[in-house]
Design an enzyme around this catalytic site. Structure first.
Site, PDB file in Angstrom:
ATOM      1  N   ARG A   1      35.140  24.608  37.067  1.00 26.74           N
ATOM      2  CA  ARG A   1      33.817  24.127  36.644  1.00 26.74           C
ATOM      3  C   ARG A   1      33.281  24.941  35.463  1.00 26.74           C
ATOM      4  O   ARG A   1      33.614  26.115  35.318  1.00 26.74           O
ATOM      5  CB  ARG A   1      32.812  24.258  37.807  1.00 26.74           C
TER       6      ARG A   1
ATOM      7  N   LYS B   1      36.313  41.564  37.736  1.00 24.15           N
ATOM      8  CA  LYS B   1      36.757  42.524  38.763  1.00 24.15           C
ATOM      9  C   LYS B   1      38.281  42.637  38.796  1.00 24.15           C
ATOM     10  O   LYS B   1      38.836  43.734  38.856  1.00 24.15           O
ATOM     11  CB  LYS B   1      36.229  42.093  40.149  1.00 24.15           C
TER      12      LYS B   1
ATOM     13  N   GLN C   1      33.173  37.967  44.673  1.00 21.80           N
ATOM     14  CA  GLN C   1      31.861  37.418  44.301  1.00 21.80           C
ATOM     15  C   GLN C   1      31.022  38.515  43.621  1.00 21.80           C
ATOM     16  O   GLN C   1      31.581  39.412  43.013  1.00 21.80           O
ATOM     17  CB  GLN C   1      31.134  36.823  45.518  1.00 21.80           C
TER      18      GLN C   1
ATOM     19  N   ASP D   1      32.589  36.700  38.906  1.00 27.89           N
ATOM     20  CA  ASP D   1      33.384  36.497  37.687  1.00 27.89           C
ATOM     21  C   ASP D   1      33.089  37.521  36.600  1.00 27.89           C
ATOM     22  O   ASP D   1      33.192  37.228  35.402  1.00 27.89           O
ATOM     23  CB  ASP D   1      33.172  35.072  37.127  1.00 27.89           C
TER      24      ASP D   1
ATOM     25  N   GLY E   1      38.295  34.020  42.472  1.00 25.40           N
ATOM     26  CA  GLY E   1      39.399  33.839  41.527  1.00 25.40           C
ATOM     27  C   GLY E   1      39.397  35.057  40.633  1.00 25.40           C
ATOM     28  O   GLY E   1      38.480  35.230  39.836  1.00 25.40           O
ATOM     29  N   HIS E   2      40.362  35.934  40.820  1.00 27.33           N
ATOM     30  CA  HIS E   2      40.393  37.198  40.074  1.00 27.33           C
ATOM     31  C   HIS E   2      41.550  37.149  39.071  1.00 27.33           C
ATOM     32  O   HIS E   2      42.718  37.096  39.453  1.00 27.33           O
ATOM     33  CB  HIS E   2      40.539  38.385  41.038  1.00 27.33           C
TER      34      HIS E   2
ATOM     35  N   THR F   1      32.432  26.334  46.524  1.00 23.87           N
ATOM     36  CA  THR F   1      33.783  26.096  45.997  1.00 23.87           C
ATOM     37  C   THR F   1      34.566  25.143  46.908  1.00 23.87           C
ATOM     38  O   THR F   1      35.692  24.788  46.605  1.00 23.87           O
ATOM     39  CB  THR F   1      34.560  27.426  45.898  1.00 23.87           C
TER      40      THR F   1
HETATM   41  P1  GDP Z   1      36.518  38.154  38.580  1.00 22.25           P
HETATM   42  O1  GDP Z   1      36.312  37.043  39.532  1.00 22.25           O
HETATM   43  O2  GDP Z   1      35.384  39.134  38.571  1.00 22.25           O
HETATM   44  O3  GDP Z   1      37.843  38.852  38.747  1.00 22.25           O
HETATM   45  O4  GDP Z   1      36.517  37.503  37.122  1.00 22.25           O
HETATM   46  P2  GDP Z   1      37.270  36.147  36.683  1.00 22.25           P
HETATM   47  O5  GDP Z   1      38.723  36.406  36.589  1.00 22.25           O
HETATM   48  O6  GDP Z   1      36.843  34.995  37.531  1.00 22.25           O
HETATM   49  O7  GDP Z   1      36.609  35.885  35.276  1.00 22.25           O
HETATM   50  C1  GDP Z   1      36.654  36.817  34.245  1.00 22.25           C
HETATM   51  C2  GDP Z   1      37.330  36.153  33.033  1.00 22.25           C
HETATM   52  O8  GDP Z   1      37.114  36.948  31.882  1.00 22.25           O
HETATM   53  C3  GDP Z   1      38.840  36.068  33.186  1.00 22.25           C
HETATM   54  O9  GDP Z   1      39.295  34.946  32.478  1.00 22.25           O
HETATM   55  C4  GDP Z   1      39.325  37.354  32.521  1.00 22.25           C
HETATM   56  O10 GDP Z   1      40.653  37.252  32.013  1.00 22.25           O
HETATM   57  C5  GDP Z   1      38.338  37.473  31.387  1.00 22.25           C
HETATM   58  N1  GDP Z   1      38.016  38.838  30.941  1.00 22.25           N
HETATM   59  C6  GDP Z   1      37.896  39.959  31.675  1.00 22.25           C
HETATM   60  N2  GDP Z   1      37.450  40.984  30.893  1.00 22.25           N
HETATM   61  C7  GDP Z   1      37.296  40.477  29.648  1.00 22.25           C
HETATM   62  C8  GDP Z   1      36.824  41.032  28.421  1.00 22.25           C
HETATM   63  O11 GDP Z   1      36.451  42.184  28.297  1.00 22.25           O
HETATM   64  N3  GDP Z   1      36.796  40.170  27.346  1.00 22.25           N
HETATM   65  C9  GDP Z   1      37.189  38.870  27.427  1.00 22.25           C
HETATM   66  N4  GDP Z   1      37.114  38.120  26.316  1.00 22.25           N
HETATM   67  N5  GDP Z   1      37.618  38.325  28.573  1.00 22.25           N
HETATM   68  C10 GDP Z   1      37.658  39.111  29.679  1.00 22.25           C
HETATM   69  P1  IMO Z   2      34.761  35.850  42.285  1.00 21.65           P
HETATM   70  O1  IMO Z   2      35.288  36.804  43.315  1.00 21.65           O
HETATM   71  C1  IMO Z   2      31.631  33.063  41.099  1.00 21.65           C
HETATM   72  C2  IMO Z   2      29.717  30.738  44.279  1.00 21.65           C
HETATM   73  C3  IMO Z   2      29.965  29.247  44.288  1.00 21.65           C
HETATM   74  C4  IMO Z   2      28.670  28.769  44.900  1.00 21.65           C
HETATM   75  C5  IMO Z   2      28.343  29.848  45.933  1.00 21.65           C
HETATM   76  C6  IMO Z   2      28.803  29.520  47.347  1.00 21.65           C
HETATM   77  O2  IMO Z   2      35.811  35.143  41.513  1.00 21.65           O
HETATM   78  O3  IMO Z   2      33.720  36.502  41.437  1.00 21.65           O
HETATM   79  P2  IMO Z   2      31.152  29.407  48.572  1.00 21.65           P
HETATM   80  O4  IMO Z   2      32.418  28.696  48.202  1.00 21.65           O
HETATM   81  O5  IMO Z   2      31.307  30.880  48.690  1.00 21.65           O
HETATM   82  O6  IMO Z   2      30.487  28.806  49.744  1.00 21.65           O
HETATM   83  O7  IMO Z   2      30.166  29.128  47.329  1.00 21.65           O
HETATM   84  O8  IMO Z   2      29.020  31.012  45.487  1.00 21.65           O
HETATM   85  N1  IMO Z   2      30.940  31.561  44.289  1.00 21.65           N
HETATM   86  C7  IMO Z   2      31.398  32.235  43.219  1.00 21.65           C
HETATM   87  N2  IMO Z   2      30.952  32.264  41.942  1.00 21.65           N
HETATM   88  N3  IMO Z   2      32.668  33.816  41.463  1.00 21.65           N
HETATM   89  C8  IMO Z   2      33.112  33.827  42.741  1.00 21.65           C
HETATM   90  O9  IMO Z   2      34.066  34.682  43.181  1.00 21.65           O
HETATM   91  C9  IMO Z   2      32.494  32.981  43.677  1.00 21.65           C
HETATM   92  N4  IMO Z   2      32.695  32.717  44.995  1.00 21.65           N
HETATM   93  C10 IMO Z   2      31.725  31.864  45.351  1.00 21.65           C
HETATM   94  O10 IMO Z   2      30.161  28.752  42.998  1.00 21.65           O
HETATM   95  O11 IMO Z   2      27.653  28.772  43.942  1.00 21.65           O
HETATM   96 MG    MG Z   3      36.294  34.940  39.527  1.00 17.98          MG
END
Ligand code: GDP
Ligand code: IMO
Ligand code: MG
Length: 425
Positions: A303, A16, A224, A13, A40-41, A129
């Site tokens: 969560r 990416k 991840q 998270d 979740g991207h 997840t």
């Molecule tokens: P990923 O899994 O690495 O693609 O990241 P996620 O999408 O799960 O979580 C990143 C969260 O931060 C998302 O809600 C994005 O929209 C948000 N986000 C990304 N870059 C920034 C930033 O520079 N500032 C803020 N405030 N939010 C950001």
């Molecule tokens: P992105 O790509 C954050 C975490 C889960 C759990 C552990 C194992 O959005 O960054 P799994 O379902 O893979 O068996 O869960 O890994 N986890 C993540 N945490 N971002 C993710 O993906 C994750 N994918 C799995 O919360 O702790």
């Molecule tokens: Mg994510």
């Protein structure tokens, strides 16, 4: 003639999806190499906020080709939902999305195994997840899995039935009640299978290597984060794939000598969702403030994400494992208005100061040592040029850069595609 990688350096998270989408215009092909819909991207542009789980984050760029690589595990039901969710964007999805024949398929019973296995662990649960990721990779390495290439053959359903029966035995051995209906899961599964079959299913390793040889630029998108890597993460509180740079080679079939830049993404602080060690976790109002301002709630499961200070010992470790050549710092805007900031520069373990990420990180004996920084008050979300950023943030960034000895080339100041500052150096 090269391949660049983009990887998360913490526990996922990091942002990416945002960066892949923002830099896609520089590439011809975006390829996901591991993980599944546990990811979740999030991508934001023109007032839209969209979360992708299986489909690469280059999909919104009309000119890009997107590849779901052999290292990915695909849930047909979630894939179908993702495709339907993208219809409003008027993209030629069938023209621009390719799927590897070698990618494994998440079966309905893999999801039930995940749920029952977690329930049976009680307090020791991983915090999965529950998307069936671990059980699907178990069948892959156990040589029982069903691959995308199988579903084009008419007799694959026999294999499905045999594996399903085996899974049902395993599920009953856990002796746990979970609220999942196999019939409902199977309905959406078979609908999803038809959707996958309507796409271009290819030997993606050939396509990617030929593309490299033909001068195309490829970006491999990680899911991840490095600290969730099956080998190098905080085992057993990890995911079931290699999230680090080596995973891009095995997950796409491209050789290491084709890799050029390795872009590592990290948040200006740290978050983690699910169980497991987190030395710099905050349990106070500052942690809550970061969660609230940063909207730190899981993009896949909703969560609460656990929040804490930036951990430079862990960051250095991830940089080393991945061979990171350039860093991007994300969500620095979230730290605005926090009085004093801290970054962890070493750990104490059993009374001894250590500078590395140890095998026994899972013990409760790790005590972080911190360096303090003065915070800043300014809203930085509309700033377009590094020169206009507060001095305190620049000091914070310079310190990180000097500590880890890799240049920070991009500063993200908000979730939108355009809230991105490329440093002029
Ligand atoms: P990923 O899994 O690495 O693609 O990241 P996620 O999408 O799960 O979580 C990143 C969260 O931060 C998302 O809600 C994005 O929209 C948000 N986000 C990304 N870059 C920034 C930033 O520079 N500032 C803020 N405030 N939010 C950001
Ligand atoms: P992105 O790509 C954050 C975490 C889960 C759990 C552990 C194992 O959005 O960054 P799994 O379902 O893979 O068996 O869960 O890994 N986890 C993540 N945490 N971002 C993710 O993906 C994750 N994918 C799995 O919360 O702790
Ligand atoms: Mg994510």
């Amino acid at each position: 003639m090269s391949l660049d990688l983009l990887l998360g350096l913490q526990w996922g998270d990091e942002g990416k999806g945002k960066i892949v989408d923002a830099i896609t215009p520089d590439y011809d092909i975006i390829a996901r190499f591991q993980g599944g819909p546990n990811a979740g991207h999030t991508i934001e542009f023109d007032g839209y906020k969209h979360v992708l789980h299986t489909i690469p984050s280059g999909i919104f760029n009309k000119d890009s080709v997107n590849v779901i690589g052999n290292g990915v595990v695909i849930d047909p039901a979630i894939f179908l939902k993702e495709i339907n969710g993208l219809k409003k964007f008027d993209l030629d999805l069938h023209g621009k999305l390719l799927i590897s024949k070698r990618a494994h398929i998440i079966l309905p019973t893999h999801k039930i195994i995940d749920a029952t296995s977690e329930a049976s662990k009680g307090k020791k649960k991983i915090g999965s997840t529950l998307k069936g990721i671990g059980p699907t990779y178990m069948d892959k390495t156990g040589r029982n899995g069903i691959r995308v290439g199988d579903i084009i053959n008419s007799n694959w359903k026999n294999k499905y039935q045999i594996l399903k029966e085996k899974h049902l035995d395993l599920i009953s051995s856990f002796n746990q009640d979970v609220d999942l209906s196999l019939d409902l899961l199977e309905n959406e599964f078979f609908e999803g299978i038809e959707c996958i079959k309507s796409f271009n299913i290819i030997e993606s390793e050939n396509y990617l290597n030929e593309s490299i040889n033909n001068g195309k630029k490829i970006l491999a998108e990680g899911a991840q984060g490095s600290l969730l890597d099956i080998d190098f993460g905080t085992y057993p509180f990890v995911t079931s794939s290699n999230t680090t740079s080596a995973g891009a080679c095995s997950g796409l079939g491209v050789p290491p000598n084709k890799i050029k830049n390795i872009r590592g993404i990290f948040k200006a602080y740290t978050t983690r969702v699910g169980s497991g060690p987190f030395p710099t976790e905050l349990f106070d109002s500052t942690g809550e403030k970061i969660r609230e301002i940063g909207h730190e709630y899981g993009a896949t499961t909703g969560r609460d994400r656990r929040c804490g200070w930036l951990d430079l010992v862990a960051l250095k470790y991830s940089i080393q494992i991945n061979g990171v050549t350039e860093l991007n710092i994300m969500k620095s805007d979230v730290l605005s208005s926090i009085d004093k900031l801290y970054v962890c520069t070493s750990y104490n373990l059993n009374g001894e100061e250590i500078n590395f990420f140890p095998y026994d990180i899972n013990s409760n004996k790790i005590i972080p040592n911190y360096k303090e920084f003065k915070g800043w008050d300014d809203d930085i979300t509309q700033i377009k040029n590094e020169d206009n950023l507060p001095d305190e943030l620049i000091s914070y960034i310079n310190y990180i850069e000097n500590f880890v000895k890799v240049p920070i080339k991009l500063i993200s100041v908000g979730p939108d595609r355009n809230q991105t500052i490329t440093r002029n150096r």
